[in-house]
Motif scaffolding. Structure first.
Motif, PDB file in Angstrom:
ATOM      1  N   UNK A 214       0.826  -1.206   0.000  1.00  0.00           N
ATOM      2  CA  UNK A 214       0.000   0.000   0.000  1.00  0.00           C
ATOM      3  C   UNK A 214       0.862   1.258   0.000  1.00  0.00           C
ATOM      4  N   UNK A 215       0.456   2.241  -0.810  1.00  0.00           N
ATOM      5  CA  UNK A 215       1.168   3.519  -0.885  1.00  0.00           C
ATOM      6  C   UNK A 215       0.353   4.657  -0.276  1.00  0.00           C
ATOM      7  N   UNK A 216      -0.701   4.338   0.452  1.00  0.00           N
ATOM      8  CA  UNK A 216      -1.624   5.382   0.915  1.00  0.00           C
ATOM      9  C   UNK A 216      -1.015   6.342   1.930  1.00  0.00           C
ATOM     10  N   UNK A 217       0.101   5.963   2.573  1.00  0.00           N
ATOM     11  CA  UNK A 217       0.659   6.815   3.625  1.00  0.00           C
ATOM     12  C   UNK A 217       2.044   7.363   3.302  1.00  0.00           C
ATOM     13  N   UNK A 218       2.548   7.151   2.091  1.00  0.00           N
ATOM     14  CA  UNK A 218       3.925   7.554   1.791  1.00  0.00           C
ATOM     15  C   UNK A 218       4.054   9.063   1.675  1.00  0.00           C
ATOM     16  N   UNK A 219       5.285   9.540   1.900  1.00  0.00           N
ATOM     17  CA  UNK A 219       5.570  10.958   1.784  1.00  0.00           C
ATOM     18  C   UNK A 219       6.058  11.345   0.399  1.00  0.00           C
ATOM     19  N   UNK A 220       6.311  12.645   0.172  1.00  0.00           N
ATOM     20  CA  UNK A 220       6.700  13.148  -1.155  1.00  0.00           C
ATOM     21  C   UNK A 220       7.952  12.494  -1.731  1.00  0.00           C
ATOM     22  N   UNK A 221       8.947  12.244  -0.888  1.00  0.00           N
ATOM     23  CA  UNK A 221      10.191  11.647  -1.396  1.00  0.00           C
ATOM     24  C   UNK A 221       9.940  10.251  -1.951  1.00  0.00           C
ATOM     25  N   UNK A 222       9.087   9.486  -1.278  1.00  0.00           N
ATOM     26  CA  UNK A 222       8.763   8.141  -1.759  1.00  0.00           C
ATOM     27  C   UNK A 222       7.967   8.208  -3.061  1.00  0.00           C
ATOM     28  N   UNK A 223       7.064   9.161  -3.163  1.00  0.00           N
ATOM     29  CA  UNK A 223       6.293   9.330  -4.404  1.00  0.00           C
ATOM     30  C   UNK A 223       7.249   9.629  -5.557  1.00  0.00           C
ATOM     31  N   UNK A 224       8.254  10.454  -5.293  1.00  0.00           N
ATOM     32  CA  UNK A 224       9.239  10.771  -6.340  1.00  0.00           C
ATOM     33  C   UNK A 224      10.010   9.528  -6.759  1.00  0.00           C
ATOM     34  N   UNK A 225      10.371   8.696  -5.787  1.00  0.00           N
ATOM     35  CA  UNK A 225      11.088   7.459  -6.110  1.00  0.00           C
ATOM     36  C   UNK A 225      10.237   6.537  -6.968  1.00  0.00           C
ATOM     37  N   UNK A 226       8.952   6.425  -6.626  1.00  0.00           N
ATOM     38  CA  UNK A 226       8.050   5.581  -7.414  1.00  0.00           C
ATOM     39  C   UNK A 226       7.926   6.138  -8.832  1.00  0.00           C
TER      40      UNK A 226
END
Length: 332
Positions: A214-226
């Motif tokens: 699940x990606x529902x709680x990730x922060x901006x840096x993780x979104x950038x990595x994805x």
């Protein structure tokens, strides 16, 4: 008390009740069948039972002895369990013992108990033992354990192991921890999965991590990595990254939506385009209709997929799982 600890304590209490109801299963069937005999509860004695069951017992017996060891370990001296772990060389037995030790660490809120297990996971010369040590952490707050032990061993290190078995165990652990321990709500676990996917040299492992955690709680840096993984060479990994972007928090949805639209227009792989459409639908739900309509004609072969999403979205379902199920029904 930590919510995870409460959950594990409840599981332990239920397990205790169930074990009182279960008879000891037979090691074999027929005239020569033997059963486990009541005996003084020692680590060595219980491991003998585990070893015998794993060698020749039925699946039911194997489950029983592992569960019994977990329950008994809660009351056993930690020193005895740690000494047994240091001696154990059989991967299957080590996994069972390590799982019992991990459960004890959770209930006692003492992450230091898993330090020797982490050391075996990262440094044992036998890849089967390393994999078993990793699997022993499954369905426990293992990311928290690693952090509280100083981050000396982390999943983004373990995922680079030379053994495919170890790498697969890393992915299975993080998927299980996200779903079974935290129901997808823990940011640290999700971000650990993203970091492991970025570190992985095995695209199948990275794809599993992004596609199933699940990606529902990730922060901006993780979104950038994805988002960076949308440019991966492997199409399965690109598709999993698109699926993951569909589940990011609302604050990141605008940028994720732009990335998925660009991906749909530029990537010619059908599986990637299908995943991009799913991500767009999930990000916008009913509000995704105009975006999906604007993508008609980009790839005529994909237009039926767009129409299926539009039909499903017209039902105004508020739950993502219900919407996904309806769309899948339309595209059988």
């Amino acid at each position: 008390m930590h919510a995870t600890t409460m959950k594990l304590l409840k599981r332990a209490a239920l397990l205790s009740a169930l074990l009182w109801l279960l008879p000891a299963p037979a090691l074999a069937t027929g005239p020569q069948a033997t059963t486990l005999k009541p005996a003084t509860c020692t680590v060595e004695g219980m491991l003998d039972d585990v070893r015998a069951a794993l060698k020749g017992g039925s699946p039911a017996l194997q489950r029983y002895v592992k569960l019994r060891l977990k329950e008994a370990a809660l009351a056993m001296p930690a020193e005895s369990l740690l000494a047994a772990l240091a001696r154990e060389k059989d991967p299957a037995v080590l996994e069972a013992l390590g799982a019992a030790l991990s459960t004890k660490a959770s209930n006692a809120e003492n992450p230091t108990l898993v330090q020797p297990l982490l050391a075996r996971a990262s440094g044992d010369s036998d890849p089967s033992v390393r994999a078993a040590a990793v699997r022993a952490l499954r369905s426990t707050p293992s990311v928290e354990f690693m952090e509280k032990n100083g981050g000396v061993v982390t999943y983004d290190q373990l995922v680079r192991d030379s053994s495919p078995e170890v790498r697969a165990a890393v992915a299975d652990n993080l998927v299980a921890e996200s779903l079974e321990v935290y129901s997808g709500h823990d940011r640290k676990v999700s971000e650990a999965a993203v970091a492991a996917a970025a570190a992985a040299e095995d695209p199948a492992v990275a794809a599993k991590l992004l596609g199933e955690v699940s990606m529902e709680a990730v922060g901006p840096a993780a979104v950038e990595q994805v988002t960076k993984q949308l440019r991966a060479e492997d199409p399965t990994l690109r598709a999993s990254a698109a699926t993951a972007l569909g589940g990011v928090p609302g604050a990141a949805s605008e940028g994720a939506l732009r990335s998925l639209v660009d991906l749909y227009k530029s990537d010619t792989n059908p599986a990637v385009r299908k995943a991009a459409l799913q991500g767009i639908a999930r990000l916008g739900m009913s509000g995704a209709r105009p975006v999906l309509e604007s993508l008609r004609g980009v790839d005529r072969a994909m237009d039926p997929e767009i129409e299926a999403w539009l039909s499903a979205l017209s039902l105004n379902l508020q739950e993502w799982e219900l919407l996904l199920r309806e769309k899948q029904r339309l595209r059988r």
